[in-house]
Design an enzyme around this catalytic site. Sequence first.
Site, PDB file in Angstrom:
ATOM      1  N   CYS B  87       0.957  -1.720  -0.251  1.00  0.00           N
ATOM      2  CA  CYS B  87       0.528  -0.036   0.177  1.00  0.00           C
ATOM      3  C   CYS B  87       0.830   1.518  -0.180  1.00  0.00           C
ATOM      4  CB  CYS B  87      -0.889   0.164   1.243  1.00  0.00           C
ATOM      5  SG  CYS B  87      -2.160   1.110   0.990  1.00  0.00           S
ATOM      6  N   HIS B 204      -3.809  -5.614   1.232  1.00  0.00           N
ATOM      7  CA  HIS B 204      -2.494  -5.955   2.278  1.00  0.00           C
ATOM      8  C   HIS B 204      -2.963  -7.340   2.601  1.00  0.00           C
ATOM      9  CE1 HIS B 204      -2.729  -1.570   3.249  1.00  0.00           C
ATOM     10  NE2 HIS B 204      -2.756  -1.801   3.033  1.00  0.00           N
ATOM     11  N   GLU B 206      -0.208  -8.547   5.224  1.00  0.00           N
ATOM     12  CA  GLU B 206      -0.468  -9.063   6.208  1.00  0.00           C
ATOM     13  C   GLU B 206      -2.087  -8.486   6.990  1.00  0.00           C
ATOM     14  OE1 GLU B 206      -0.550  -5.834   5.100  1.00  0.00           O
ATOM     15  OE2 GLU B 206      -1.039  -4.072   6.071  1.00  0.00           O
TER      16      GLU B 206
END
Lengths: 83, 239
Positions: B87, B204, B206
Site C-alpha cells: 500500500c 494488504h 498482513e
Amino acid sequence: MREFKVKVEVKLKPVVLDPQGKTVLTALHNLGYDKVEDARVGKLIELKITDSDASNVKERVDDMCKKLLSNPVIEDFVVKIEE
Amino acid sequence: MYKFGIVVFPGSNCDHDCYHAIKHVLAQDCEFLWHHETDLERFDCIVLPGGFSYGDYLRTGSIASLSPIMKSVEKFAQAGNPVIGICNGFQVLVESGLLPGALIKNSSLKFVCKWVHVRVENNKNLFTANMKVGDVLEIPVAHGEGNYFCNPQELKGLGENSQIVFRYCDDKGGITPESNPNGSIENIAGITNKAGNVLGMMPHPERCAEEMLNGTQGKLIFESIISWLNLNKKVAGRA
C-alpha cells in the site's frame, strides 16, 4: 544576494487521466458553464529563494522539480521566476 | 528464524499489523526501524508498511522516499535481498524509483476499503514462488491512490520481464473492469523489479494472515519469502 519569488506549476501529463479534473468539468457543466470543454487540476508551489543570479535559481529549481516537486512519470512542470 | 525489519515513517499505520503477522503468526524475528536508521546489515527482509507517511503531502510516498533509511533500502535491494512494500509502502517504492510507474488517485476519486480478488500472474519471483500461476487470492485493499500508471513502453517491459505479479480479478480469476477497484492500468495490483526481489502491492496480505481475520491467503506471500530465505540464506548461526 537577491531575493527571487519562484512559482512552480505542476500538472499531470496529458496522457495521464485526471479524474479530479473530469469531476470539476462535470460540476462546471452542472452550473451551466456548458462551453467549458476540459478541466485539469494541478498544483502551484511558491518558493522564496535568495541567490546571486537568476540562472542559478533556474538550474536549482529545475533540479528540485526533478527530485521532489514533480514526479516525472506522471507530471510536467513549469518554472516562473520573479525578482 | 529470520529477521524482518519493518520501516516506520511518521504516519505509517500498518506497521503493527505487519509486526503481528510476521512475529506472532509466522513466528519470525521482527524489529521496527525508525526511518532515520541506516544500518540494515542484520536483516533478511525489509517491509515498507501501509499508512499515510507524511500525511500524503505533495504526492503519496514522495517525502518518505527521501528518508535516510531509503538509501540503505536501495542498497539492501541491490544486493538481492527481499523488500516488500504494501500500500503506502508500494507508493514509497515507486517514488524512490525502486519500482517503475506511479500510483495516482483512484478513478472513482473515492477511498476504497474492501476485500478484492487478485490473480497470481507469475511465480518467477520470491514472493509467489509457493503459488501457481492462475491462483486466486482474496486480500483486502484500503487506499485512495492505488491507481497504477505507467507509460506503454514500461508496461510492455513489465510484461516481457514477468514483473506483473498480481492483477485484480473476479472470484473465478476473470480479469474484468468491474473487479478493478481503482482504475489501475491492466488491473495491475502488484509488481516486482526486474530482478524479482522487490515487490510492491496495494492489497494488504498482513490483514489476512490468520483465521481470526476471516482470511489466511496473505500468509502465502510471507511463507514464500521464508521458503526463499530457507534456500538462499543458510547463514551460520541463523536459520
